[in-house]
Design a protein around this motif. Sequence first.
Motif, PDB file in Angstrom:
ATOM      1  N   GLY A 127      23.029  19.312 -25.955  1.00  0.00           N
ATOM      2  CA  GLY A 127      22.033  18.393 -26.481  1.00  0.00           C
ATOM      3  C   GLY A 127      22.405  17.854 -27.842  1.00  0.00           C
ATOM      4  O   GLY A 127      21.728  16.958 -28.368  1.00  0.00           O
ATOM      5  N   PHE A 159      24.817  13.107 -25.216  1.00  0.00           N
ATOM      6  CA  PHE A 159      24.595  14.448 -25.734  1.00  0.00           C
ATOM      7  C   PHE A 159      25.693  15.397 -25.252  1.00  0.00           C
ATOM      8  O   PHE A 159      26.229  15.236 -24.154  1.00  0.00           O
ATOM      9  CB  PHE A 159      23.238  14.976 -25.282  1.00  0.00           C
ATOM     10  CG  PHE A 159      22.082  14.114 -25.699  1.00  0.00           C
ATOM     11  CD1 PHE A 159      21.575  14.186 -26.982  1.00  0.00           C
ATOM     12  CD2 PHE A 159      21.507  13.216 -24.806  1.00  0.00           C
ATOM     13  CE1 PHE A 159      20.509  13.383 -27.374  1.00  0.00           C
ATOM     14  CE2 PHE A 159      20.447  12.413 -25.185  1.00  0.00           C
ATOM     15  CZ  PHE A 159      19.949  12.496 -26.472  1.00  0.00           C
ATOM     16  N   GLU A 218      14.858  14.666 -23.526  1.00  0.00           N
ATOM     17  CA  GLU A 218      15.605  14.522 -24.776  1.00  0.00           C
ATOM     18  C   GLU A 218      14.796  15.031 -25.962  1.00  0.00           C
ATOM     19  O   GLU A 218      15.343  15.643 -26.888  1.00  0.00           O
ATOM     20  CB  GLU A 218      16.005  13.057 -24.964  1.00  0.00           C
ATOM     21  CG  GLU A 218      17.054  12.596 -23.957  1.00  0.00           C
ATOM     22  CD  GLU A 218      17.192  11.091 -23.866  1.00  0.00           C
ATOM     23  OE1 GLU A 218      18.193  10.626 -23.280  1.00  0.00           O
ATOM     24  OE2 GLU A 218      16.297  10.370 -24.369  1.00  0.00           O
ATOM     25  N   VAL A 241      14.890  18.981 -25.917  1.00  0.00           N
ATOM     26  CA  VAL A 241      16.159  19.653 -26.202  1.00  0.00           C
ATOM     27  C   VAL A 241      16.802  19.161 -27.488  1.00  0.00           C
ATOM     28  O   VAL A 241      17.405  19.952 -28.226  1.00  0.00           O
ATOM     29  CB  VAL A 241      17.134  19.473 -25.017  1.00  0.00           C
ATOM     30  CG1 VAL A 241      18.501  20.042 -25.357  1.00  0.00           C
ATOM     31  CG2 VAL A 241      16.565  20.134 -23.769  1.00  0.00           C
ATOM     32  N   SER A 242      16.690  17.871 -27.775  1.00  0.00           N
ATOM     33  CA  SER A 242      17.538  17.279 -28.810  1.00  0.00           C
ATOM     34  C   SER A 242      16.794  16.832 -30.058  1.00  0.00           C
ATOM     35  O   SER A 242      17.348  16.072 -30.851  1.00  0.00           O
ATOM     36  CB  SER A 242      18.300  16.092 -28.205  1.00  0.00           C
ATOM     37  OG  SER A 242      19.110  16.532 -27.130  1.00  0.00           O
ATOM     38  N   ALA A 283      14.072  21.839 -20.133  1.00  0.00           N
ATOM     39  CA  ALA A 283      14.028  20.419 -20.473  1.00  0.00           C
ATOM     40  C   ALA A 283      13.093  19.639 -19.556  1.00  0.00           C
ATOM     41  O   ALA A 283      13.301  18.461 -19.317  1.00  0.00           O
ATOM     42  CB  ALA A 283      15.432  19.825 -20.414  1.00  0.00           C
TER      43      ALA A 283
END
Length: 753
Positions: free
Chosen positions: A101, A39, A272, A275-276, A672
């Motif tokens: 991210g 990321f 993850e 955030v992503s 996160a």
Amino acid sequence: MKIIGNSRPIHDAKAKVTGSVRYAGDFELPGTLYAAVMFSRIPHGYVTKVNADRAMEIDGVVDVLHCFNTTDRPFNRFRTMKGQKTLEQDRIFQRHVRYVGDRVGCVLAETPQAARQAAALVEVTYDPLPFATTVSEALEGKIDCIHPEGAVFGAVELAFGKEPEMRPDTVETVTETFLPRLTHMTMETHCCVASWNRAMEQLTVWSPNQSVYGIRTVLAELFDLPYEKVRVVKTTMGGSFGAKQEWILEPVTAAAALRTGRPVKLVFNRAECMVSTISRGPIHAKFVTRITPRGKIQSMGADVILDSGAYVGNACDYIQALASKFFRCYSYPYAYYKGKAVCTNAPMSGAYRGWSAPEMYTMMEHNLNMAARRLRMDPLELRLRNVALPGEVDRKTGRPLGEIRIRECLLLGREKSFWEKRKEENRIFNAGHTRFRRGIAVGCAGHVNGYYPRFPDYAGVSMRVSESGGVQVLATLHDHGCGTVTVMKMIVSEVLDLPLEKIQISEGDTAVTPHDVGCFASRTTYVIGRALFDCAEKLRNELLEACGRWQNTDPSELWVKDGEIRFPDGRAVSFGDVAVWMLWEEQRELWVSHQSQSQSNPGVTGAHFAWVEVDTCTGMVKLLDYLAIHDIGQAINREMCVAQIQGAVAMGCGAALSEHMDTSPKNGKATASMKDYHVRNTPDLLNVRVELIEDGGTQGPYGAKSIGEACYVPVAAAVAGAVNDALDSELSSFPLTPDAIVDLMIKREQHEA
């Protein structure tokens, strides 16, 4: 009714309790490779170089995919149908990274541990650019190159109805609301498995998702594959709330499987996911009402700015969807709306439970509470004077609201919540205490039962009778883990008078089940359930007619009961006997199919009553009582409806009091960890009381309306309203955390001093 309205366990309850159910994360195909994503570590800039030499030295590492060796073709993770107009900005891996991210590559290895170890060793070089983590910074021009089109998208100005002439004594109330970024916090994190069969040129993807056909559309276009060569299978899901409505891991695993020819599994951890993937986008809004002194709303207006995060995704549709909620609960002559989405260097915004309705009603209900104060009117009475009544029309769509029952919800709630009694008790309690304060509030909301009329909304199903008398149903369902499959089985069971255990229903599989847009907009029970109801009636008629041919009997004299066809003389034959006779004598299967299109969208409403106690020294809020009343048409699986509502209250309390994701203005990093993101747990809640108003009157199966999203919509409004009632405050920047409440009390003391 024998089945409808009762309570049945979810279809895979035993498998979950015994641990035998398989989630996507449990899939272990021969030769599987494991992926770990790299990321972006900066909020904005360009990737100039990727050096994977050290990563490739790790034992078990097979390959490294990144933005320089993978397709640069853009896509939109929100798209669900071919031909759908979407702004395509996302890529499997980005060269132009736009938030901390953002995906820049992934490592493929023989073990998950090797993949993650190697991913940490990949050296990515960046050319940084200025970044903006808030809408105000983006609009002030701190960034001017986040996208070629700019930072503002989907700007819209709308008006509905005719604005009446305002009298001089009309009361105008203006409120401003801030709603923060929220994460879905599902029990199951995002996961996907993909496999490429080179010999058959067949791509297969397994994932917990809300639209197998939506994923197929994106993957086929992205990789230039024929649609029929892409198979997407919906796996057991451990919750979504909209988080698995957009296609994030699927393009990554598909690209890796196509490149290596081996199955690839990708599982995100909690950080993850936060955030992503996607989150509910922050909203800044100004809301205006104009109300006569007697409490009749003349107009409502909203000016909304949505922070869409790094990419537009669904933001253009989301910003419009807010306007569709103006007339789903209240009736008045005129509404106006301005909205726009702004891209920032923050995690991407996307689908979230209620799809804009919770945001709209949180700001709307807060405004009505403040208006009631100015009018010196009971806030419950103000709502009673303005709710939509049966037979009225949604002014935005021009379609009837049907047998809308929000007035009955409020009247029953006034009685069951002890509204007048508790208001007086609160007055006495607050007069006798300085530290603790009590308040009560009501929050109303309306929602939808599918896409109609703004988007194609249809369903196809088929049913066949087996030789043993069971019924196999093909329908594209996407059970989130809350019992959708059981609800559909109950509908079929009631029509056929067939035991529930004799019915088998599939979930979504593009190789087997009919085309369907997916599980969005609270459409499953209303739209697919109706199709199942109609198809089951066709199957019942086919059974009776076939039995009549077999037994030389008038089909109108026959009926079904307990999985058998009964005769006037007391004889009975099983469904299986009829199916076998047809195979031998007519050489055809006992099979029917049905397709239908939704032609209505009645009002589905709820009124929630929250009673709270606020500790003004610590800022902590205690829920003393909570009552949720919903106009549901007809509960199919009663306890499931109650559980949906109780879970929604827990989720909504978090949105009101504690949940928020922040993005650091210094480095662009977002929250996160659950250490910094506080959900409400069961001990934080009392038993949530639930009342259902059921009077049918809709085109849904047995008169049912939606509940899964509608029950979440009023919660934050009711809880925040009760806190403001307790404190005689106007707090409207969410969440109402202990810090915010203590800060309010300190400022009051300073002002009084």
